[in-house]
Design a protein around this motif. Structure first.
Motif, short mmCIF file in Angstrom:
data_model
loop_
_atom_site.label_atom_id
_atom_site.label_comp_id
_atom_site.label_asym_id
_atom_site.label_seq_id
_atom_site.Cartn_x
_atom_site.Cartn_y
_atom_site.Cartn_z
N GLN A 299 -52.98 52.16 93.51
CA GLN A 299 -51.69 52.31 94.19
C GLN A 299 -51.88 52.39 95.69
OE1 GLN A 299 -50.04 55.75 92.29
NE2 GLN A 299 -49.32 54.63 90.48
N SER A 300 -52.86 53.18 96.11
CA SER A 300 -53.15 53.32 97.54
C SER A 300 -53.63 51.99 98.11
CB SER A 300 -54.22 54.40 97.76
OG SER A 300 -54.62 54.45 99.11
N PHE A 301 -54.48 51.30 97.37
CA PHE A 301 -55.01 50.00 97.80
C PHE A 301 -53.87 49.00 97.97
CE2 PHE A 301 -56.45 45.72 96.72
CZ PHE A 301 -57.52 45.55 97.58
N ASN A 302 -52.98 48.94 96.99
CA ASN A 302 -51.87 47.99 97.05
C ASN A 302 -50.93 48.27 98.22
OD1 ASN A 302 -52.79 46.60 94.87
ND2 ASN A 302 -51.30 47.39 93.41
N LEU A 303 -50.69 49.56 98.51
CA LEU A 303 -49.85 49.90 99.65
C LEU A 303 -50.47 49.40 100.96
CD1 LEU A 303 -48.69 53.53 98.73
CD2 LEU A 303 -47.23 51.50 98.94
N LYS A 304 -51.77 49.58 101.10
CA LYS A 304 -52.46 49.13 102.31
C LYS A 304 -52.42 47.61 102.41
CE LYS A 304 -55.65 53.05 102.73
NZ LYS A 304 -57.07 53.48 102.68
N GLN A 305 -52.61 46.93 101.28
CA GLN A 305 -52.60 45.48 101.30
C GLN A 305 -51.22 44.92 101.63
OE1 GLN A 305 -55.27 43.64 101.43
NE2 GLN A 305 -56.33 45.62 101.32
N MET A 306 -50.18 45.57 101.12
CA MET A 306 -48.83 45.10 101.44
C MET A 306 -48.52 45.34 102.92
SD MET A 306 -47.64 43.42 99.05
CE MET A 306 -46.19 43.05 100.05
N ALA A 307 -49.01 46.45 103.47
CA ALA A 307 -48.83 46.70 104.91
C ALA A 307 -49.56 45.63 105.71
CB ALA A 307 -49.35 48.10 105.26
N GLN A 308 -50.78 45.32 105.26
CA GLN A 308 -51.56 44.28 105.93
C GLN A 308 -50.85 42.92 105.82
OE1 GLN A 308 -54.22 45.12 107.54
NE2 GLN A 308 -55.00 43.13 108.18
N THR A 309 -50.30 42.65 104.64
CA THR A 309 -49.58 41.39 104.42
C THR A 309 -48.35 41.31 105.31
OG1 THR A 309 -50.34 41.30 102.11
CG2 THR A 309 -48.41 39.98 102.68
#
Length: 471
Positions: A299-309
């Motif tokens: 969940q934490s990883f996905n949040l960071k990736q969406m922010a990066q995206t």
């Protein structure tokens, strides 16, 4: 980033010249190390017969000069070029190795390039004949050759978007261990490099600088003592702990132009840049048996990736999904166009290399073959000159297969090869950048599609259904 070493090869103790040349080349082209031989290329010879062809050149040198090879002579030179783990693909390392070999030998020496992938660090062995292909001169090592070789290697690395070593170590430390040592950077070292890389982009103000730092994966904490926290860090690193040149005041002075960023700092690479990654399918992973701890991490990883995206798409003004799809298709098409151009150039370069090899072999062995024909194709003569005769026959067969009736000159082939190499060098920076842009766009598109509930495979299914209906 690549380290280089230039190693002279003498006759192995208690062994023959032929054994030494065969042993060195056989080790380099080992199929178990070179992806079944796919990462082996040669110039002026064929990889499978390179040892014999190099020995033939040495014999021509002995005939021309009247000098026999002594125990102190250098038979071959080996260049080892070893790359930073994870920074380069085997194919790219191999191509860089070939260009380094061609640049170093200037196309005057036979060489074999073999890229080994049996270790964490991809490395290339370049073995070139100490005797020049014309059989009249030999390569002589010179004072400062190691520096010149490193400079040539660094230039190729920069042309291909790779980092270089600013302050290389000297000595005979094993190249694999040497590279491993380079990875032991502290969080402070990594932060300095990230700051230097961001400042090298010449941000217009402090906010633009912070945006570049966020894109590099750093979290910012303002206050009297500004601090950053990078990937894998538990605590923030204060700017004041980085010593001279990295305080907020120093950074602002560089941004507004009151201070100049030093040349060494200008060349800093974004080693901490975070590329967009695909979102983790948490439900699928849980179904595979992953636990609650993994789910929290995902969940934490996905949040960071969406922010990066989101940062990636905002910067490129691609917040509309249709526009994103169109841009992805355009960049992908351009990538394939450039790829086809480079492949066409490489194919012709390989043809020139092969043709040049056969022309040289044909010229070297012509007198022997004429004598063989005058001897009535004597079996005794064949046994005495088998290597020369086989090379001559192979060259004639190659000319017939290529449909060549009039042989081009070696110089014309060298000029064409140099022109093609120049064309490839011009294409490669755009190709490399377009490839990375395509990957980032495809990742971003896939992440947005998953977030919005789109099925990325649906268009392909529709196309396949249409094809079936047409049948």
């Amino acid at each position: 980033m690549a380290t280089t070493r230039l190693i002279p090869t003498h006759i192995i103790k208690n062994q023959s010249i032929a054994y030494t040349v065969h042993a060195r080349i056989d080790y380099a082209i080992n199929p178990n190390k070179t992806l079944g031989g796919e990462l082996v290329t040669a110039f002026g010879c064929d990889p499978t017969t390179a040892a014999n062809e190099m020995l033939l050149t040495k014999r021509a040198y002995a005939d021309f000069t009247g000098k026999e090879i002594s125990q102190s002579d250098v038979l071959l030179y080996q260049i080892r070029q070893s790359f930073k783990p994870g920074e380069v693909t085997p194919e790219q390392a191999h191509q860089i190795g070939y260009e380094l070999a061609m640049s170093w030998t200037k196309g005057k020496h036979q060489f074999v390039v073999a890229t080994h992938i049996d270790h964490a660090h991809i490395h290339t062995h370049i073995i070139f004949n100490s005797t020049r292909m014309d059989g009249q001169y030999k390569y002589r090592n010179f004072l400062g050759s190691s520096f010149a070789l490193r400079r040539a290697s660094d230039r190729l690395c920069l042309e291909n978007g790779l980092s270089v070593i600013e302050n290389p170590k000297s000595g005979n430390t094993h190249y694999g261990k040497w590279l491993g040592d380079q990875k032991k950077l502290s969080f402070q070292d990594k932060l300095r490099l990230a700051i230097d890389a961001a400042l090298a982009e010449k941000p217009k103000d402090y906010d633009a600088f912070l945006k570049l730092m966020r894109e590099a994966g750093y979290e910012y904490k303002p206050g009297k003592q500004p601090a950053f926290r990078g990937p894998g860090q538990k605590k923030f690193t204060r700017l004041r702990s980085l010593k001279d040149g990295y305080s907020k005041g120093d950074i602002l002075s560089i941004i507004v132009g009151e201070k100049e960023l030093s040349p060494a700092r200008k060349n800093a690479k974004k080693i901490q840049t975070q590329r967009i990654n695909l979102l983790v399918d948490i439900q699928a992973k849980l179904a595979e048996g992953k636990g609650a701890g993994y789910a929290r991490w995902a969940q934490s990883f996905n949040l960071k990736q969406m922010a990066q995206t989101l940062n990636f798409l905002t910067e490129r003004k691609l917040l509309d999904y249709g526009t994103l799809c169109k841009k992805t298709d355009e960049v992908t098409a351009r990538y394939h166009e450039l790829s086809d151009q480079i492949k066409a150039v490489e194919t012709r370069m390989a043809e020139i290399t092969e043709l040049r090899k056969h022309i040289i072999n044909y010229a070297k062995t012509r007198e022997v073959y004429v004598a063989y024909r005058k001897a009535g194709y004597s079996k005794k003569f064949l046994a005495e000159h088998e290597a020369d005769i086989l090379l001559h026959k192979a060259a004639k067969k190659a000319f017939d297969d290529m449909g060549i009736k009039k042989l081009p000159t070696v110089k014309s082939l060298q000029d064409e090869y140099a022109s093609l190499l120049s064309e490839k060098k011009k294409l490669y920076p755009e190709y490399s950048g377009t490839r990375q842009e395509m990957r980032d766009l495809q990742m971003a598109k896939a992440n947005v599609a998953r977030l919005l509930g789109y099925d990325e495979k649906e268009p392909e299914k529709e196309k396949e259904a249409q094809r079936k209906e047409q049948r």
